[in-house]
Design a protein around this motif. Structure first.
Motif, PDB file in Angstrom:
ATOM      1  N   GLU A   1       0.791  -1.494  -0.193  1.00 17.79           N
ATOM      2  CA  GLU A   1       0.246   0.001  -0.006  1.00 17.79           C
ATOM      3  C   GLU A   1       0.754   1.238  -0.342  1.00 17.79           C
ATOM      4  N   TYR A   2       1.867   1.412   0.623  1.00 23.44           N
ATOM      5  CA  TYR A   2       3.032   2.547   0.997  1.00 23.44           C
ATOM      6  C   TYR A   2       3.509   2.845  -0.636  1.00 23.44           C
ATOM      7  N   GLN A   3       4.055   1.741  -1.300  1.00 25.44           N
ATOM      8  CA  GLN A   3       4.886   2.180  -2.186  1.00 25.44           C
ATOM      9  C   GLN A   3       3.754   1.814  -3.668  1.00 25.44           C
ATOM     10  N   ARG A   4       2.619   1.348  -3.363  1.00 26.12           N
ATOM     11  CA  ARG A   4       1.276   1.700  -4.144  1.00 26.12           C
ATOM     12  C   ARG A   4       1.196   3.706  -4.568  1.00 26.12           C
ATOM     13  N   ARG A   5       0.870   4.215  -3.143  1.00 23.01           N
ATOM     14  CA  ARG A   5       0.786   5.623  -2.712  1.00 23.01           C
ATOM     15  C   ARG A   5       2.294   6.026  -3.506  1.00 23.01           C
ATOM     16  N   THR A   6       2.702   5.642  -2.632  1.00 20.78           N
ATOM     17  CA  THR A   6       4.883   6.259  -3.542  1.00 20.78           C
ATOM     18  C   THR A   6       4.811   6.271  -5.189  1.00 20.78           C
TER      19      THR A   6
END
Length: 184
Positions: A49-54
């Motif tokens: 999820e964090y990487q998707r937002r990044t």
């Protein structure tokens, strides 16, 4: 700038949100390896999820010509082995950017970073009409310093208290490359 390029051994790609599982895996696998050279990240940094937002934010930065990150893969493989990021892009009159890069611990010393950067740097200079590119490196990161020297970067001096590494602000060595020096 194209989204994808191919060198003799690598595929260089700008990734999108749909690639979050790949980037999460890459960063998780190399967390300890990168820790010596980078700022500390929160545990959620290593989640999909964090990487998707990044990746979504990076794509917007790319569209606005503020930054671009290429992930690179061995030809025919589906997990990235490294990244090359060109950030803080400033158009004329300063016409400069900052270079950052990471390489999977299992591929250090094989020439992949040199190959990727030799390919990308001239394209970045041309596409963004840059005059200058900077890289900041910890003094003990000998491999990175040698890489910059191989690429023609010139040492400029010490940037005091540049970034927090290991819980305290650390001095870095600043290197630069000017448009007329690109791989002379």
């Amino acid at each position: 700038m194209l989204y994808n390029y191919t060198t003799s051994r690598l595929e260089l790609k700008i990734l999108g949100e749909e690639d979050a599982a790949l980037t999460a895996k890459f960063f998780s696998k190399n967390q300890k390896h990168f820790q010596a050279w980078e700022m500390e990240y929160s545990p959620d940094y290593y989640t999909e999820e964090y990487q998707r937002r990044t990746l979504a934010a990076e794509f917007i930065q790319y569209l606005h010509s503020h930054a671009v990150r290429y992930y690179f893969f061995l030809s025919g493989k589906d997990l990235p082995i490294g990244t090359a990021a060109f950030s803080h892009i400033e158009r004329s009159p300063l016409a400069c950017c900052r270079l950052g890069y990471r390489l999977d611990k299992d591929f250090v010393g094989c020439g992949y970073m040199t190959e990727a950067l030799r390919f990308l740097i001239p394209k970045i200079f041309f596409f963004y009409q840059l005059h200058r590119m900077e890289a900041n490196v910890l003094p003990e990161n000998i491999r990175s310093l040698r890489l910059l020297e191989r690429l023609g970067f010139t040492p400029e001096g010490t940037v005091r208290g540049f970034a927090p590494i290991g819980g305290k602000y650390r001095d870095h060595l600043r290197y630069s490359l000017l448009e007329g020096e690109v791989f002379l």
